[in-house]
Design an enzyme around this catalytic site. Sequence first.
Site, PDB file in Angstrom:
ATOM      1  N   LYS A 179       0.843  -1.199   0.000  1.00  0.00           N
ATOM      2  CA  LYS A 179       0.000   0.000   0.000  1.00  0.00           C
ATOM      3  C   LYS A 179       0.876   1.246   0.000  1.00  0.00           C
ATOM      4  O   LYS A 179       1.904   1.285   0.682  1.00  0.00           O
ATOM      5  CB  LYS A 179      -0.882  -0.037   1.252  1.00  0.00           C
ATOM      6  N   SER A 229      -9.744   1.592   3.199  1.00  0.00           N
ATOM      7  CA  SER A 229      -8.891   2.385   2.337  1.00  0.00           C
ATOM      8  C   SER A 229      -7.871   1.568   1.529  1.00  0.00           C
ATOM      9  O   SER A 229      -7.378   2.053   0.522  1.00  0.00           O
ATOM     10  CB  SER A 229      -8.142   3.423   3.169  1.00  0.00           C
ATOM     11  N   SER A 268      -9.785  -0.743   7.371  1.00  0.00           N
ATOM     12  CA  SER A 268      -9.204  -0.530   6.041  1.00  0.00           C
ATOM     13  C   SER A 268      -8.532  -1.748   5.397  1.00  0.00           C
ATOM     14  O   SER A 268      -8.143  -1.697   4.236  1.00  0.00           O
ATOM     15  CB  SER A 268      -8.185   0.606   6.091  1.00  0.00           C
TER      16      SER A 268
END
Lengths: 94, 485
Positions: free
Chosen positions: B79, B154, B178
């Site tokens: 990420k 997210s 997330s």
Amino acid sequence: MIEKKELLNIASLAKLKLSEEDEEKITKKFNLVLNYARMFDELDLENVEPLVNINNLSNVMREDEPMESYDRETLLANAPEKLYGCIKVSKIIE
Amino acid sequence: MDLFSLTLHEIRDMMRNGEISSKEVLDSVYGRIEAVEDKIEAYLTLTKDYAYEAAESIDKRRLKGEKLGDLAGIPMAVKDNISTKGIKTTCASKMLENYIPPFDAHVFEKLKEAGAILVGKTNLDEFAMGCSTETSAFKITKNPWDLERVPGGSSGGSAAAVAADEAYFAIGSDTGGSMRQPASLCGVIGFKPTYGAISRYGLVAFASSFDQIGTFAKDVEDCAIILNYLYGYDEKDTTSLPIEFGDFKEALNKDIKGMKIGLPKEYYDKGIDGEVKEMILDGVKVLERLGAHVEEISLPYAKYAVPVYYIISSSEASSNLARFDGVRYGYRAKEYKDLEELYVNSRSQGFGSEVKFRIMLGTYSLSSKCYDTHYNRALKVRRLIKQELEEAFVKYDILITPTYPTIASKIGEKSEDLVAMYMSDICTVTANIAGIPAMSIPCGFSKGLPVGMQIMSKAMGEADIIKAAHAFEKNTNYYKNKPTL
């Protein structure tokens, strides 16, 4: 409900300037969360300690030993503007 | 057989047996990325040169007869809020569009040491604030199961990359769900550890007392393998737990007879889609048939979790994001007449609307007028929620809930519906509030879209989660379904 004056004051404290569109969106979101937060009123929190440290670790120490660090060039690589090996900002003192 | 569609442990075995090289595995994954990435848009940066160099080095070491670990030569995604030395780390924000960290996050360093190969950095909601990856300043990631729908967030890019076989596993972060929520919507496994179990050093901070790094995996065995490499004390994170967790692979293939499972009824309430609820309860029945004892329980404080989460996480964000001032690194506005304007213009142009909202909500909650009524009260309720869960875990080994109230929504649909957006965190935030581990595991399909079941345990009870999840997976095999792309 959060008033426009208060919202703009918070924005200024947070060093933010809002567009009209942002202002409208953020006001709505603010009111939604503040409305939900009113649920706390139904709880008796008088004798409850605030939880700040989830794992009860405190004062984590290590020996103060010199270690390798970064050189100036590496640290300045991401600076938006630089001059004479320093970060450049506008004049602070008149 | 396509190499990219296999699991991490299958690929590991083939490489160990000398059937394939790391370079061939990488070719397969980049081939897959080339074929589907235009549709999915999971990645913000691809690191092809870097990856091939790493693969070549792994292959050389293997040829020399070196014994390599599980992750050696395995392509992974990370990420884009996790620092990678020399590789852009943008947090999907204009603020950090050109930022190149001079250091590695602790987890990335460990993964590199283990021989895992970074194929690219994945998309996210800006600064990890959001639950659909729609607040990214750069692109909108699509759900591999339906390209008109969101992947969740997210960590939407990481989840979509694994679901679309664009990486064997992906690292993400979880502040209020997330990891688990996008895992649920994309039909993969998402794991959030006990707070402090995995070092946060190098993770760009959103809400420090909630943030944890975790992993997406194709199956439970893969998840256990990856966690083994991520866990461990790190002196660079002062909240790191000085505890040995042992080998998570030992929790695989275990009998779950007698395991005690609680179903907190507040998580099966209105607001949860009927079909989703049914699927979770069917999943629970699988575990019951395997000998687990299941009981409904009540967690009355659960309903306060969302406001507690919003107030505390935003307060922490307001403080953490104060560092982005346009001075030392990050975006600097082109026009300003003094230092004050440099701050204000840089921040106002560099941050998107959702980030501004969170910063302001935090600034408000911490202001002298609201500190007691908002921030401090939220901290108190946080204690009540944590205590209530601790009490529940005296009696139950794990709690099972839906991960998310619905299947994935259409792109643009929920970003306009504030209440729905807000309620979407309801099942996942409790684990972050209490610092406990939780996993989302695929448990079926509703209208052709994946549904995830959330398994939570007490702090440091990871092994119980893996044990239950593996037993469930072996008896259901939902993970074998793949989206058609």
